[in-house]
Motif scaffolding. Sequence first.
Motif, short mmCIF file in Angstrom:
data_model
loop_
_atom_site.label_atom_id
_atom_site.label_comp_id
_atom_site.label_asym_id
_atom_site.label_seq_id
_atom_site.Cartn_x
_atom_site.Cartn_y
_atom_site.Cartn_z
N LEU A 224 -16.81 -21.01 -12.30
CA LEU A 224 -15.66 -21.40 -11.92
C LEU A 224 -14.59 -20.36 -12.53
CD1 LEU A 224 -15.59 -25.33 -11.80
CD2 LEU A 224 -15.17 -23.97 -9.85
N LYS A 225 -14.90 -20.02 -13.97
CA LYS A 225 -14.16 -18.99 -14.65
C LYS A 225 -14.18 -17.77 -13.92
CE LYS A 225 -13.51 -17.07 -19.34
NZ LYS A 225 -13.97 -17.05 -20.53
N ASP A 226 -15.36 -17.47 -13.43
CA ASP A 226 -15.46 -15.95 -12.83
C ASP A 226 -14.64 -15.96 -11.47
OD1 ASP A 226 -17.29 -15.20 -14.62
OD2 ASP A 226 -19.21 -15.52 -13.37
N GLY A 227 -14.52 -16.92 -10.88
CA GLY A 227 -13.62 -17.01 -9.69
C GLY A 227 -12.52 -17.41 -9.67
N PHE A 228 -12.08 -17.76 -10.97
CA PHE A 228 -10.57 -18.49 -11.02
C PHE A 228 -9.54 -17.34 -10.62
CE2 PHE A 228 -6.60 -18.79 -13.69
CZ PHE A 228 -6.51 -20.34 -13.24
N PHE A 229 -9.23 -16.29 -11.02
CA PHE A 229 -8.30 -15.20 -10.61
C PHE A 229 -8.53 -15.04 -9.18
CE2 PHE A 229 -8.61 -14.04 -15.16
CZ PHE A 229 -7.35 -14.37 -15.55
N VAL A 230 -9.57 -15.08 -8.47
CA VAL A 230 -9.67 -14.79 -7.12
C VAL A 230 -9.23 -15.88 -6.46
CG1 VAL A 230 -11.19 -14.45 -5.12
CG2 VAL A 230 -11.73 -13.18 -7.40
N PHE A 231 -9.37 -16.92 -6.81
CA PHE A 231 -9.07 -18.54 -6.25
C PHE A 231 -7.54 -18.62 -6.16
CE2 PHE A 231 -7.69 -22.66 -7.64
CZ PHE A 231 -7.51 -23.23 -6.42
N VAL A 361 -9.16 -2.48 -3.31
CA VAL A 361 -9.36 -1.57 -4.37
C VAL A 361 -9.33 -2.28 -5.59
CG1 VAL A 361 -7.96 0.35 -5.53
CG2 VAL A 361 -8.17 0.37 -3.18
N LEU A 362 -8.31 -2.98 -5.88
CA LEU A 362 -8.10 -4.10 -7.45
C LEU A 362 -9.20 -4.90 -7.49
CD1 LEU A 362 -4.39 -4.81 -7.36
CD2 LEU A 362 -5.61 -3.20 -8.67
N LEU A 363 -9.66 -5.88 -6.28
CA LEU A 363 -10.77 -6.76 -6.62
C LEU A 363 -12.02 -5.93 -6.46
CD1 LEU A 363 -10.10 -9.91 -4.42
CD2 LEU A 363 -10.03 -9.65 -6.70
N GLY A 364 -12.08 -5.03 -5.53
CA GLY A 364 -13.47 -4.03 -5.61
C GLY A 364 -13.75 -3.38 -6.69
N SER A 365 -12.78 -3.13 -7.53
CA SER A 365 -13.22 -2.39 -8.86
C SER A 365 -13.03 -3.47 -10.04
CB SER A 365 -12.02 -1.42 -9.08
OG SER A 365 -10.67 -1.86 -9.04
N GLY A 366 -12.94 -4.67 -9.77
CA GLY A 366 -13.07 -5.53 -10.89
C GLY A 366 -11.93 -6.01 -11.49
N HIS A 367 -10.78 -5.76 -10.99
CA HIS A 367 -9.43 -5.87 -11.52
C HIS A 367 -8.84 -7.10 -10.94
CE1 HIS A 367 -9.72 -1.57 -12.63
NE2 HIS A 367 -9.00 -1.70 -13.70
N ASP A 368 -9.61 -8.38 -11.31
CA ASP A 368 -9.17 -9.66 -10.66
C ASP A 368 -7.95 -10.12 -11.23
OD1 ASP A 368 -11.76 -9.18 -9.92
OD2 ASP A 368 -12.48 -11.09 -10.19
N LYS A 369 -7.53 -9.87 -12.41
CA LYS A 369 -6.56 -10.35 -13.11
C LYS A 369 -5.12 -9.84 -12.79
CE LYS A 369 -4.55 -11.33 -17.74
NZ LYS A 369 -4.79 -11.35 -19.26
N GLU A 370 -5.37 -8.34 -12.43
CA GLU A 370 -4.10 -7.67 -11.80
C GLU A 370 -3.66 -8.11 -10.50
OE1 GLU A 370 -6.11 -5.17 -14.91
OE2 GLU A 370 -6.78 -6.33 -13.56
N TYR A 371 -4.87 -8.26 -9.61
CA TYR A 371 -4.53 -8.68 -8.38
C TYR A 371 -4.04 -10.09 -8.49
CZ TYR A 371 -5.69 -9.97 -3.42
OH TYR A 371 -5.67 -10.20 -2.18
N SER A 372 -4.46 -10.98 -9.20
CA SER A 372 -3.82 -12.47 -9.24
C SER A 372 -2.49 -12.43 -9.74
CB SER A 372 -4.75 -13.29 -10.26
OG SER A 372 -4.25 -14.42 -10.40
N THR A 373 -2.23 -11.32 -10.94
CA THR A 373 -0.79 -11.35 -11.28
C THR A 373 0.24 -10.86 -10.19
OG1 THR A 373 -1.38 -10.69 -13.38
CG2 THR A 373 0.64 -10.23 -12.84
N CYS A 374 -0.21 -10.05 -9.47
CA CYS A 374 0.72 -9.58 -8.24
C CYS A 374 0.94 -10.67 -7.22
CB CYS A 374 -0.09 -8.44 -7.44
SG CYS A 374 -0.15 -6.85 -7.98
N PHE A 375 0.08 -11.61 -6.99
CA PHE A 375 0.02 -12.74 -6.11
C PHE A 375 0.85 -13.72 -6.78
CE2 PHE A 375 -1.78 -12.67 -1.82
CZ PHE A 375 -2.57 -11.82 -1.91
N GLN A 376 0.75 -14.16 -8.18
CA GLN A 376 1.61 -15.24 -8.58
C GLN A 376 3.12 -14.84 -8.51
OE1 GLN A 376 -0.17 -17.85 -9.04
NE2 GLN A 376 -1.90 -16.70 -8.34
#
Length: 431
Positions: A224-231, A361-376
């Motif tokens: 769940l933690k691994d998928g949190f930012f993507v969720f 680009v962001l998720l594919g390169s493992g930058h889940d947190k940055e992607y999540s921040t943009c969406f928030q």
Amino acid sequence: MGPISPEKIRGLIERPSVKNGMWMYLLQLFNTVIPLLTLPYVTRILGRDGYGLFSIALNFVGYLQVVVEYGFGMSATRKVAVRAGDDHDLLERTFSCVLFARVALTVACFAVTAVYCLFNTSLVVQCTCLAVMFSSILGYCVQQNWLFQGMQDMKFISIVNIVGRTVSTVLIFLLVKRADDLYLYCLLYSVSPIISGFAGLIVAKRAYALKVIRVGVGDVLAELKDGFFVFTTQLSSKVFGAIGVTILGVFCVPEVVGSFAAIQKIPTMMMMLWAPVSQVLYPIASRRLSQSFSAGYAFVMRVRRYALLTFGAACLVIALFSHFIVTLAFGPEYGRDFYWTIPLLGWLLAGINNNFFGIQVLLGSGHDKEYSTCFQIGVAATLVLNLVLIWLFGGDGAAWAPLASELVLTGLLYRQVSRLRRESREGEGAA
């Protein structure tokens, strides 16, 4: 340049990426054609009021679907594509952790649905539709699309979904005959994810010799933690696409909701044509970006150029004939709002563009947190824009708010990707 030999053609078709793309396009072609058959029938049978009530319930269930699917469609898929695909023990553990996590999330969603219905007893028809359609969440709970995508076996996704959708569609045409069949339509609509979900579970267990093994609570929480930012980003993405119907349901009568929900299906169906490209591209982009960010980014941008040209041309044609298309597809009572199609098509193009910067680009390169921040940040803008524009302009505001919100997200994603490109160039220069 000489003719292409049959051997070269056969070799091209046998490439995993090409085969997967063909399977996914078969599914998306099917998923696009079926609504073209059922929507004109259902919107006319149920009318704007009935279709509006159904759309409000479907919209609520859509939020629950995102919760149950969590972020595993990206986080677990990436794990399978990069590591677990070649390690059966890790694959089996990941399979079990995801399944247990989804069961827990389904129970939580049931509790939320029960509370919502208890506090809205005056909305009998709406709550009944919602209770009936909650059955579809059971199918999403056991869905294995994330596993098939990570293993790059897209044929399994296609087959189980085509079977489920076919059974559901046939039953709808046979049994839904009048506006009073609203509850029955809600049930039959839910048949598709139930069949595809459980069929996919059976296929996955047999194809990869998987068993549900005992895992610790810590293992499930780690998944769940691994998928949190993507969720959180996928939930925000759902808000981008669905908040209009949610807020319209508060401020406007069901007829307006029904009209908007029907017209919104046009860009939604076009997005379904884009989805297989995104799904096939994601594991490939992930590998390339892990090897070299600069080279992977260049590859993604080349695909982006062709995708935007293709979908842009299609959107232009649809916009020019929007009145004819809306009237033909949904009926004359929906045709008066045809102009909502134009900003919604702009929303589609902006969404495809953002998929490249965000997911690829962001998720594919493992930058889940940055992607999540943009969406928030983007979701806050979405809520504000929809509330203000729908309150002021009703359905017109609902049509323009998604485009405005998506453009805000574009700026946020572009800023993050530009920063990563600078850091990559600096790192390569130092090396």
